[in-house]
Motif scaffolding. Structure first.
Motif, PDB file in Angstrom:
ATOM      1  N   CYS A   3       0.758  -1.183   0.055  1.00  0.00           N
ATOM      2  CA  CYS A   3       0.010   0.015  -0.049  1.00  0.00           C
ATOM      3  C   CYS A   3       0.865   1.376   0.166  1.00  0.00           C
ATOM      4  O   CYS A   3       0.287   2.277  -0.204  1.00  0.00           O
ATOM      5  CB  CYS A   3      -0.892  -0.071   1.244  1.00  0.00           C
ATOM      6  SG  CYS A   3       0.078  -0.222   2.782  1.00  0.00           S
ATOM      7  N   CYS A  25      -3.479   1.786   6.993  1.00  0.00           N
ATOM      8  CA  CYS A  25      -4.784   2.185   6.101  1.00  0.00           C
ATOM      9  C   CYS A  25      -5.727   0.740   6.076  1.00  0.00           C
ATOM     10  O   CYS A  25      -6.574   0.966   5.441  1.00  0.00           O
ATOM     11  CB  CYS A  25      -4.267   2.243   4.528  1.00  0.00           C
ATOM     12  SG  CYS A  25      -3.295   0.965   3.789  1.00  0.00           S
ATOM     13  N   ASN A  64     -12.114  -2.363   2.660  1.00  0.00           N
ATOM     14  CA  ASN A  64     -10.597  -1.502   2.898  1.00  0.00           C
ATOM     15  C   ASN A  64      -9.488  -1.828   1.791  1.00  0.00           C
ATOM     16  O   ASN A  64      -8.685  -1.222   1.541  1.00  0.00           O
ATOM     17  CB  ASN A  64     -10.074  -2.180   4.262  1.00  0.00           C
ATOM     18  CG  ASN A  64     -10.803  -1.578   5.485  1.00  0.00           C
ATOM     19  OD1 ASN A  64     -11.372  -0.627   5.529  1.00  0.00           O
ATOM     20  ND2 ASN A  64     -10.897  -2.411   6.363  1.00  0.00           N
TER      21      ASN A  64
END
Length: 128
Positions: A3, A25, A64
């Protein structure tokens, strides 16, 4: 991490023992191909263990991993699968119960009931 967030190697080893998500995150840190078998197994478990009528809920979720929002999904304590990417790394944003009335999700609840990693504690707010 994939990410883009950085984490110490020793911290990542500790994290990998109980969570598969970025502590910042919450995106899954292993490849979707690696998680596919686990997600398929979770989907099978859900199909084999339907929710009792008194616990059935309809929810709106956000994934997510792909950041897709999905409405009117059947909630299950084992998780709510994202229809876009098949991930179970989802968060319940709202309980709708299939009607126009809405409720906020219970504290600490997301797509999998406790958190997206199947009930293991979240690493949010921890230092390594």
């Amino acid at each position: 991490l994939p990410c883009g967030h950085a984490i110490h190697a020793h911290c990542f080893r500790k994290l990998a023992g109980f969570d598969y998500r970025c502590p910042i995150c919450k995106k899954t840190v292993v490849s979707q191909q690696s998680m596919a078998a686990a997600w398929e197994a979770r989907a099978r478990d859900i199909a084999e263990q339907p929710m009792p009528a008194d616990l059935q809920r309809v929810v709106d979720i956000m994934c997510n991993d792909c950041e897709t929002k999905s409405n009117q999904r059947q909630w299950h304590f084992l998780g709510v699968q994202c229809p876009s990417c098949n991930s179970f790394n989802t968060v319940v944003e709202q309980v709708t119960n299939g009607e126009n009335n809405t409720q906020n999700p219970p504290m600490g609840q997301n797509g999998s009931g406790n958190n997206a990693n199947g009930g293991a504690p979240s690493s949010a707010g921890r230092t390594c």
